[in-house]
Motif scaffolding. Sequence first.
Motif, short mmCIF file in Angstrom:
data_model
loop_
_atom_site.label_atom_id
_atom_site.label_comp_id
_atom_site.label_asym_id
_atom_site.label_seq_id
_atom_site.Cartn_x
_atom_site.Cartn_y
_atom_site.Cartn_z
N PRO A 78 44.10 21.51 -16.79
CA PRO A 78 42.50 21.16 -16.31
C PRO A 78 42.17 20.57 -17.69
N VAL A 79 41.39 19.42 -17.19
CA VAL A 79 40.58 18.65 -18.88
C VAL A 79 38.90 17.98 -18.60
N GLY A 80 38.78 18.28 -17.24
CA GLY A 80 37.78 18.26 -16.76
C GLY A 80 37.17 18.70 -15.21
N CYS A 81 35.83 18.38 -14.88
CA CYS A 81 35.47 19.54 -13.93
C CYS A 81 33.65 18.72 -13.91
N GLY A 82 34.11 18.63 -11.94
CA GLY A 82 32.29 18.58 -11.37
C GLY A 82 31.91 18.86 -10.51
N GLY A 83 30.79 18.84 -9.86
CA GLY A 83 29.95 19.36 -8.36
C GLY A 83 29.22 18.65 -8.16
N LYS A 128 26.27 18.14 -10.28
CA LYS A 128 25.96 19.27 -11.74
C LYS A 128 27.39 19.56 -12.05
N ARG A 129 27.24 20.37 -13.28
CA ARG A 129 28.37 20.90 -14.14
C ARG A 129 29.37 19.67 -14.43
N PHE A 130 28.94 18.83 -14.87
CA PHE A 130 30.22 17.95 -14.63
C PHE A 130 30.35 17.52 -16.30
#
Length: 158
Positions: free
Chosen positions: A63-68, A82-84
């Motif tokens: 896991p290297v990144g996230c976004g919502g 959000k939460r990028f």
Amino acid sequence: MQSVPELKFVTVQPDNPDLRELIEELDEDLKARYPHEMIYVVDFSDPKVKEMTFVVAYQGGKPVGCGGLRPLLPDNSEMELKRFYVEPGSRKMGIAGKMLLDLEEKAAAAGCLEIKLETGIKQPEAIALYVKHGYRQIELFGQYIGDPDSVCYGKILT
């Protein structure tokens, strides 16, 4: 020539441990830049969080990144990014741009016509990414109105 590990974007539930760990990393990064009371976290105990769409970027299975995406209107025509976040060791590899496009496609598929977002004035790398991908500065909206550390951007999806 070295091969680049496969990049995948996986839609996850709010309780996904990889998502939660990445968001904790993001919060720590933000706490180093801003006063703690000015960080806009996602309240995972709020039942409305289930309305959000979350994505985790995996490169080579890591896991290297996230976004919502959070609906701003009941018909999903307006959503907030959000939460990028992309972890520091995976930056400057195009992951953020590809993840942003993935989230835009998911938003459009859900009926979204416009994406809005808030970022901070002390995050020039984030601002540059959004501008590069067609986001334009807009008035502060919602909970961000009056926050001197916030800057908001929006993009009409076509």
